[in-house]
Design a protein around this motif. Structure first.
Motif, PDB file in Angstrom:
ATOM      1  N   LYS A   1      33.378  54.264  42.514  1.00 55.72           N
ATOM      2  CA  LYS A   1      34.821  54.146  42.304  1.00 55.72           C
ATOM      3  C   LYS A   1      35.272  52.695  42.405  1.00 55.72           C
ATOM      4  O   LYS A   1      36.134  52.250  41.637  1.00 55.72           O
ATOM      5  N   THR A   2      34.690  51.956  43.349  1.00 52.92           N
ATOM      6  CA  THR A   2      35.028  50.539  43.480  1.00 52.92           C
ATOM      7  C   THR A   2      34.639  49.774  42.223  1.00 52.92           C
ATOM      8  O   THR A   2      35.391  48.910  41.747  1.00 52.92           O
ATOM      9  N   TYR A   3      33.475  50.096  41.663  1.00 59.15           N
ATOM     10  CA  TYR A   3      33.033  49.418  40.444  1.00 59.15           C
ATOM     11  C   TYR A   3      33.962  49.733  39.274  1.00 59.15           C
ATOM     12  O   TYR A   3      34.329  48.834  38.500  1.00 59.15           O
ATOM     13  N   ILE A   4      34.361  50.988  39.144  1.00 55.25           N
ATOM     14  CA  ILE A   4      35.231  51.389  38.034  1.00 55.25           C
ATOM     15  C   ILE A   4      36.571  50.646  38.115  1.00 55.25           C
ATOM     16  O   ILE A   4      37.097  50.168  37.100  1.00 55.25           O
ATOM     17  N   HIS A   5      37.116  50.532  39.317  1.00 60.89           N
ATOM     18  CA  HIS A   5      38.405  49.852  39.455  1.00 60.89           C
ATOM     19  C   HIS A   5      38.263  48.346  39.316  1.00 60.89           C
ATOM     20  O   HIS A   5      39.215  47.677  38.871  1.00 60.89           O
ATOM     21  N   ARG A   6      37.134  47.791  39.690  1.00 59.27           N
ATOM     22  CA  ARG A   6      36.928  46.342  39.496  1.00 59.27           C
ATOM     23  C   ARG A   6      36.917  45.995  38.015  1.00 59.27           C
ATOM     24  O   ARG A   6      37.684  45.138  37.560  1.00 59.27           O
ATOM     25  N   VAL A   7      36.028  46.626  37.279  1.00 55.08           N
ATOM     26  CA  VAL A   7      35.891  46.284  35.860  1.00 55.08           C
ATOM     27  C   VAL A   7      37.111  46.717  35.058  1.00 55.08           C
ATOM     28  O   VAL A   7      37.321  46.246  33.934  1.00 55.08           O
ATOM     29  N   GLY A   8      37.923  47.615  35.651  1.00 56.81           N
ATOM     30  CA  GLY A   8      39.119  48.062  34.952  1.00 56.81           C
ATOM     31  C   GLY A   8      40.249  47.057  34.948  1.00 56.81           C
ATOM     32  O   GLY A   8      41.298  47.301  34.333  1.00 56.81           O
ATOM     33  N   ARG A   9      40.063  45.898  35.617  1.00 54.94           N
ATOM     34  CA  ARG A   9      41.096  44.857  35.569  1.00 54.94           C
ATOM     35  C   ARG A   9      41.077  44.110  34.248  1.00 54.94           C
ATOM     36  O   ARG A   9      42.016  43.361  33.950  1.00 54.94           O
ATOM     37  N   THR A  10      40.030  44.268  33.448  1.00 55.78           N
ATOM     38  CA  THR A  10      39.959  43.642  32.136  1.00 55.78           C
ATOM     39  C   THR A  10      39.837  44.726  31.065  1.00 55.78           C
ATOM     40  O   THR A  10      39.653  45.906  31.380  1.00 55.78           O
ATOM     41  N   ALA A  11      39.937  44.313  29.803  1.00 53.31           N
ATOM     42  CA  ALA A  11      39.885  45.245  28.669  1.00 53.31           C
ATOM     43  C   ALA A  11      40.963  46.311  28.788  1.00 53.31           C
ATOM     44  O   ALA A  11      40.754  47.478  28.466  1.00 53.31           O
ATOM     45  N   ARG A  12      42.142  45.907  29.226  1.00 57.12           N
ATOM     46  CA  ARG A  12      43.266  46.829  29.384  1.00 57.12           C
ATOM     47  C   ARG A  12      44.103  46.860  28.111  1.00 57.12           C
ATOM     48  O   ARG A  12      44.159  45.893  27.353  1.00 57.12           O
ATOM     49  N   ALA A  13      44.746  48.017  27.901  1.00 57.29           N
ATOM     50  CA  ALA A  13      45.669  48.194  26.763  1.00 57.29           C
ATOM     51  C   ALA A  13      44.992  47.908  25.427  1.00 57.29           C
ATOM     52  O   ALA A  13      45.583  47.301  24.525  1.00 57.29           O
ATOM     53  N   GLY A  14      43.739  48.325  25.285  1.00 61.47           N
ATOM     54  CA  GLY A  14      43.028  48.191  24.021  1.00 61.47           C
ATOM     55  C   GLY A  14      42.430  46.829  23.757  1.00 61.47           C
ATOM     56  O   GLY A  14      41.848  46.609  22.691  1.00 61.47           O
ATOM     57  N   LYS A  15      42.533  45.896  24.712  1.00 57.84           N
ATOM     58  CA  LYS A  15      41.959  44.563  24.523  1.00 57.84           C
ATOM     59  C   LYS A  15      40.482  44.574  24.905  1.00 57.84           C
ATOM     60  O   LYS A  15      39.959  45.557  25.417  1.00 57.84           O
ATOM     61  N   GLU A  16      39.818  43.443  24.670  1.00 57.12           N
ATOM     62  CA  GLU A  16      38.407  43.316  25.008  1.00 57.12           C
ATOM     63  C   GLU A  16      38.251  42.517  26.299  1.00 57.12           C
ATOM     64  O   GLU A  16      39.104  41.689  26.645  1.00 57.12           O
TER      65      GLU A  16
END
Length: 713
Positions: free
Chosen positions: A635-650
């Motif tokens: 869960k920590t990994y998912i939330h870490r990497v989720g700070r980028t590539a948001r809203a359809g960006k890369e």
């Protein structure tokens, strides 16, 4: 021993009466035993003393007969010796009569076996001594051999093998087995010889129990995880009022993401006939949403709540959003403020950022008729919310219609603090009754429903944990599918191929959308993930290599501790040439917001932080996420990497791992259905130009820490 027990039991009677009673009981026991022996066909009862005398006499007669050889006959043990006779026919009587052997159990079998062994031993000793006296045949030798507890005389190789076979074979030419003596070995309880045998149950292989989830978990409504599928324009979306469309246009939102396209109509459908009665008077179902980070979950509940409450007349607390941490609450509060422009709705926030009395004044005001609420929507953290429920007069939740639980998996950890029960008790009070079963009597009453909306990127699939939230007929919307069906990513595959794979995966026969919620987590499709193998002492140098040689900017770097964050911050600052900042839980909220604004404006190249920033924070234009320390949980990994590539960006995510940490990392990421993550290679030659300046920064780092320790004193 039995008589002694009987005497003790009889108590204070005189000795004669005790003796008479004991004799009567003994005779009765002997009569019962004799009757059982007759039924089994054993014969008359003999006392142990009689049996021993009879056996001793039989042994003496047998030895005497064996020691008297016939004229001209050599003493030789053949195939049909007395040993075999005793085995096959029974035991020898004193009158050389052979009593047929009968199968017995218990004590009688042991006595017969002992008798036969004694006879065989005496025969072997007598025959051995006689043959040594005669010495008629020098080639024939006698040896004493014990075979399975019995003595045998061996003459030659052939006769020895035959003797062993005769002993091993029973009357029917089959090997004697102890199971024959014990009788039937059938499974389960059964009768044998007048006794009930409990039986020997054979071990059976336990069948593996397959996991069965509730229908709403096993068959969810699947949301497309590709945010590039902007198929619905905001202007074409039906159900939202014109003033909300205007606010969306002012905030430069032209398309709805897949999660918004499905969840917003579902919530609006429950308030079609007004938020007071629900859908035609029926209690609406609760809604759970599990979607990747940055997929627009916040707007999915903000817009329908504003749409439902904008026509209210009296100001009452009708919607509440509960979040685990203060920073997330501030972020959601700002979103509500943006989209309530042009309406009469008031939004309040209670997160402990201000003094308790200031928050009370912002929530409640004094009127002629008493206290009344000043807000329609409240954004709160669990601890501060419970404080206001217990200590703020006029803070009433009896008109609450929507209870939104954002980051629900983290909130479930706070359920142990009993915040949810405080909220439900405050809601169903003052004349408002809790919902019960639907019948004729209850259908005539007016009930305002309490609808719960759960949102998270890593929503738990454990029914036991979800049961703590007291959900009513929940509906699940998720982009999480079975990880086993995910294809292994290949470098040669382009983005178009990935889109086709997702479409095939989500579409079932006939074009019907199906899915399985099995605890896997998804990440945005625009995210590129890499692992970097490094040694522990090389990690700071690799970060400097990314910043100076590869020119990485807008970098968010995560560590596992405040100390690591502070040390890496000073090291990069002392190296020079890079704008760096740090954020930890110790930093005040005002300073933290200033740092975030500078990072979003591009004034800061790299922001080093602990996992306090990893959950839910929406930071614009993060291009790289680096895990300086490996994440302990998936869960920590998912939330870490989720700070980028948001809203359809890369975006790009890199994890710095030592060789010993790869096994745990691969095992952990398999839970998210990631069977392969590409390696990013960094060669030592590429970092040689940074070594001299890096060593100088290390020496200065020691002086900085010594100065900080002195200031703390």
């Amino acid at each position: 021993m039995a008589l002694f027990a009987i005497t003790r039991y009889l108590g204070d009677d005189n000795t004669e009466e005790q003796s008479n009673k004991a004799d009567a009981i003994l005779k009765k026991l002997q009569a019962n035993a004799e009757a059982r022996r007759k039924r089994r066909g054993i014969g008359t009862w003999n006392t142990p003393q009689d049996n021993s005398k009879k056996k001793l006499s039989s042994e003496k007669d047998q030895v005497k007969n064996d020691l008297t050889p016939k004229s001209g006959e050599k003493i030789k043990i053949g195939k049909k010796s007395k040993l075999k006779e005793c085995d096959e026919t029974g035991y020898a009587d004193s009158d050389n009569e052979v009593i047929p052997k009968k199968k017995r159990k218990g004590k009688f079998d042991k006595e017969e076996k002992t008798s036969c062994e004694n006879n065989n031993s005496l025969q072997a000793i007598a025959q051995g001594s006689e043959s040594s006296k005669l010495g008629s045949n020098a080639d024939t030798t006698t040896k004493e051999l014990k075979f399975r507890g019995k003595a045998k005389s061996v003459t030659s190789g052939d006769e020895e093998e035959q003797e062993i076979e005769d002993l091993e074979l029973g009357d029917n030419g089959q090997k004697a087995d102890e199971t024959e003596v014990m009788g039937d070995t059938q499974e389960g309880a059964h009768e044998y010889g007048g006794f009930t045998v409990l039986g020997d149950y054979k071990s059976k292989q336990t069948e593996r129990v397959s996991r069965v989830l509730p229908d709403w978990l096993s068959s969810p409504n699947v949301i497309a995880s590709d945010l590039k599928q902007k198929t619905t324009l905001v202007s074409e979306f039906k159900g939202l009022d014109p003033d909300i469309h205007l606010n969306l246009k002012e905030n430069k939102i032209d398309y709805f993401f897949p999660v918004q396209m499905q969840v917003i109509p579902e919530i609006l459908d429950t308030v079609r006939y007004g938020f007071v009665l629900g859908r035609a008077g029926f209690r609406p179902p609760d809604i759970c949403v599990s979607a990747p980070t940055g997929s627009g979950k916040t707007l999915a509940f903000v817009l329908p709540i504003i749409q439902a409450l904008k026509s209210r007349v009296l100001c009452r607390i009708r919607a509440m959003v509960v979040l685990p941490v203060r920073d997330l609450a501030v972020q959601v509060f700002k979103v509500f403020l943006q989209y309530t422009k042009g309406t009469n709705l008031k939004v309040g926030m209670i997160v402990g950022q201000k003094q308790f009395s200031v928050e009370q004044h912002a929530l409640v005001r004094q009127r002629v008729g008493g206290l009344e609420s000043k807000v329609d929507i409240v954004v709160a953290t669990p601890g501060r919310l419970v404080d206001h429920i217990n200590k703020t007069p006029g803070f009433s939740l009896t008109d609450l219609r929507f209870l939104v639980i954002d980051e629900a998996d983290r909130i479930m950890e706070h359920v142990k603090q009993d915040w949810l029960s405080h909220v439900e008790n405050a809601v169903f009070s003052g004349g408002r009754t809790a919902p019960s079963s639907l019948n004729v009597y209850n259908s005539c009453k007016h009930h305002m429903p309490l609808q719960k909306l759960l949102f998270s990127a890593t929503l738990s699939q454990n029914p036991e944990k979800l049961q703590q939230l007291n959900l009513f007929q929940p509906k699940l919307f998720t982009s999480v599918v079975d990880g086993g069906s995910l294809p292994r990513p290949l470098e040669s595959e382009g983005e178009g191929n990935k889109d086709d794979q997702v479409t095939d995966r989500l579409s079932g026969p006939g074009g019907e959308v199906k899915g399985q919620f099995v605890g896997k987590y998804t990440t945005p499709l625009g995210l590129k993930e890499y692992t970097v193998e490094v040694e522990a002492f090389e990690k700071p140098l690799v970060i400097l290599h990314f910043l100076h040689n590869l020119q990485y900017r807008h970098v968010l770097c995560f560590t596992n501790s405040v100390e690591s964050t502070h040390r890496l911050y000073h090291l990069i600052r002392l190296f020079g040439g890079i704008n760096v900042a740090e954020i930890t839980a110790k930093l005040q909220a005002s300073r933290r917001s200033k740092v975030l604004k500078k990072f979003q404006n591009g004034s800061i190249d790299i922001l080093i932080c602990s996992d306090a920033m990893a959950r839910g924070m929406d930071i614009d234009d993060v291009q790289y996420v680096i895990s300086y320390d490996p994440p302990p949980y998936i869960k920590t990994y998912i939330h870490r990497v989720g700070r980028t590539a948001r809203a359809g960006k890369e975006g790009t995510a890199l994890s710095l791992l030592q060789k010993k940490e790869f096994h745990h990392f691969k095992t952990m990421t398999k839970e998210a259905g990631k069977t392969y993550i590409e390696k990013f290679k960094v060669h030592s030659k590429e970092m040689e130009g940074l070594l001299e300046k890096y060593q100088a920064a290390l020496q200065q780092l020691q002086q900085v820490f010594m100065r900080e320790r002195f200031e703390q004193r």
